[in-house]
Motif scaffolding. Structure first.
Motif, short mmCIF file in Angstrom:
data_model
loop_
_atom_site.label_atom_id
_atom_site.label_comp_id
_atom_site.label_asym_id
_atom_site.label_seq_id
_atom_site.Cartn_x
_atom_site.Cartn_y
_atom_site.Cartn_z
N LEU A 75 152.43 58.35 33.71
CA LEU A 75 152.12 56.94 33.52
C LEU A 75 151.46 56.36 34.76
O LEU A 75 151.21 57.05 35.74
CB LEU A 75 153.40 56.17 33.16
N SER A 76 151.22 55.06 34.73
CA SER A 76 150.55 54.39 35.84
C SER A 76 151.49 54.19 37.03
O SER A 76 152.71 54.33 36.91
CB SER A 76 150.02 53.03 35.38
N ASN A 77 150.90 53.83 38.18
CA ASN A 77 151.69 53.53 39.35
C ASN A 77 152.61 52.33 39.13
O ASN A 77 153.75 52.30 39.57
CB ASN A 77 150.78 53.26 40.56
N GLU A 78 152.09 51.34 38.42
CA GLU A 78 152.89 50.15 38.15
C GLU A 78 154.10 50.47 37.29
O GLU A 78 155.18 49.92 37.48
CB GLU A 78 152.02 49.08 37.46
N ALA A 79 153.91 51.39 36.33
CA ALA A 79 155.03 51.81 35.49
C ALA A 79 156.10 52.50 36.32
O ALA A 79 157.31 52.32 36.08
CB ALA A 79 154.54 52.75 34.39
N CYS A 80 155.69 53.26 37.32
CA CYS A 80 156.64 53.92 38.21
C CYS A 80 157.43 52.88 39.00
O CYS A 80 158.66 53.00 39.16
CB CYS A 80 155.91 54.86 39.17
N VAL A 81 156.74 51.86 39.50
CA VAL A 81 157.41 50.82 40.27
C VAL A 81 158.45 50.10 39.41
O VAL A 81 159.59 49.89 39.84
CB VAL A 81 156.37 49.82 40.83
N TRP A 82 158.06 49.72 38.21
CA TRP A 82 158.98 48.99 37.33
C TRP A 82 160.16 49.86 36.92
O TRP A 82 161.30 49.38 36.84
CB TRP A 82 158.24 48.49 36.09
N THR A 83 159.91 51.15 36.68
CA THR A 83 161.00 52.06 36.31
C THR A 83 161.99 52.21 37.46
O THR A 83 163.20 52.22 37.26
CB THR A 83 160.42 53.44 35.93
N THR A 84 161.46 52.31 38.67
CA THR A 84 162.32 52.45 39.84
C THR A 84 163.15 51.20 40.07
O THR A 84 164.35 51.27 40.35
CB THR A 84 161.47 52.74 41.10
N MET A 85 162.53 50.04 39.96
CA MET A 85 163.26 48.79 40.17
C MET A 85 164.29 48.55 39.07
O MET A 85 165.37 48.02 39.33
CB MET A 85 162.28 47.62 40.23
N LEU A 86 163.98 48.96 37.85
CA LEU A 86 164.94 48.84 36.75
C LEU A 86 166.17 49.69 37.04
O LEU A 86 167.31 49.28 36.80
CB LEU A 86 164.28 49.28 35.44
N PHE A 87 165.93 50.87 37.60
CA PHE A 87 167.01 51.78 37.96
C PHE A 87 167.87 51.17 39.06
O PHE A 87 169.10 51.15 38.98
CB PHE A 87 166.41 53.11 38.41
N ARG A 88 167.24 50.67 40.11
CA ARG A 88 168.00 50.14 41.25
C ARG A 88 168.65 48.79 40.94
O ARG A 88 169.64 48.41 41.57
CB ARG A 88 167.09 50.04 42.47
N ASN A 89 168.10 48.06 39.96
CA ASN A 89 168.74 46.82 39.53
C ASN A 89 170.16 47.07 39.05
O ASN A 89 171.06 46.27 39.29
CB ASN A 89 167.93 46.18 38.40
#
Length: 289
Positions: A75-89
């Motif tokens: 996926l895109s870089n932005e999708a990676c960022v959102w996935t990571t932040m969702l995880f750490r949330n």
């Protein structure tokens, strides 16, 4: 320094197991909480949000499993960022909601009458809204740094921010600030609150050992606090200590350990609510009798 292929497969296996257990457990728990218990109780409000937080974590795991199993981020870089932040949330919001549950139980045991005006569903809703806002604001600096790092990479990757910066503190993409240590300070503070709550409740229950009218099920009450402390000690404490000592983004092994809380959280729902599997009409009828 990149994580070895064998280590990646271990991470994929661990996250896969957490996904296989956490997703159905929390989905069923959320369904039971919403269908069989009204949101008129502060405990239910906190637990619904805790289950929702765990489901958001579970939603972020499939792509994490795919990445560690294949080494490819499709996926895109932005999708990676959102996935990571969702995880750490989840790591941050779960620790807050668990502490809310401990404080709510503390007030119910120590001050059952005087705390009635505080222990309301409306106050609980206000608290969880503030908690979600706080977690989102806390993620902004980390999200910006992670996004800048991902964009600087020449190949498709994800979840590697912690491995690169942890071996190079002078990385221009990463600078220590108050926001670097805030998650660890938050985690350690919440752990201290849970320890105090557990100590006070244990002391109170010993003093009122024969007062069954004061606490209906003392074993379940103590199990709530024991489970909360166990989750903090096993899942959140290693991560918080690592951040506090090194001021660096968390390492993948500690993220694995922290994410295991979504499998343990459903135990809270069973021990915290009377007649967890009963309909709310049956519970109200039992109370009237």
């Amino acid at each position: 320094m990149e994580v070895g292929h064998e280590s990646n497969l271990v991470y994929a296996l661990v996250y896969g197991c957490i996904l296989a257990l956490g997703l159905p457990l929390n989905a069923v728990s959320l369904w039971i909480l919403l269908r069989r218990h009204s949101l008129k109780s502060p405990s239910v409000v906190f637990m619904v949000n805790l289950a929702l937080s765990d489901l958001l974590l579970a939603i972020s795991l499939p792509m994490r499993v795919y990445f560690y199993a294949t080494g490819i981020w499709p996926l895109s870089n932005e999708a990676c960022v959102w996935t990571t932040m969702l995880f750490r949330n989840n790591i941050r919001s779960s620790s807050i909601f668990i502490t809310f549950i401990s404080v709510d139980r503390l007030l119910a045991v120590l001050y059952p009458l005087r705390s009635r005006h505080l222990r309301t569903a409306s106050n609980a809703l206000k608290a969880v809204v503030l908690a979600w806002l706080f977690v989102c604001v806390l993620n902004i600096p980390e999200r910006l740094k992670f996004s800048a790092f991902i964009k600087s990479k020449n190949h498709s990757t994800c979840f590697e921010f912690q491995h690169n910066v942890s071996h190079n503190n002078s990385n221009p993409q990463y600078h220590k600030s108050v926001f670097t240590y805030l998650p660890s300070v938050l985690g350690l503070t919440l752990l201290a609150v849970n320890i105090v709550c557990t100590t006070l409740v244990s002391w109170t229950l010993r003093r009122h050992l024969s007062d069954l009218a004061r606490v209906n099920n003392k074993v379940n009450v103590m199990l709530i606090f024991v489970i909360n402390l166990m989750m903090f000690t096993i899942c959140f404490l290693p991560l918080a200590v690592f951040l506090f000592l090194y001021g660096l983004p968390v390492s993948t092994p500690l993220e694995c350990l922290a994410s295991f809380n979504c499998v343990l959280d459903p135990l809270l729902y069973y021990f915290s609510l009377d007649a967890f599997w009963k309909n709310k009409e049956d519970i109200e009828l039992a109370r009237e009798q």
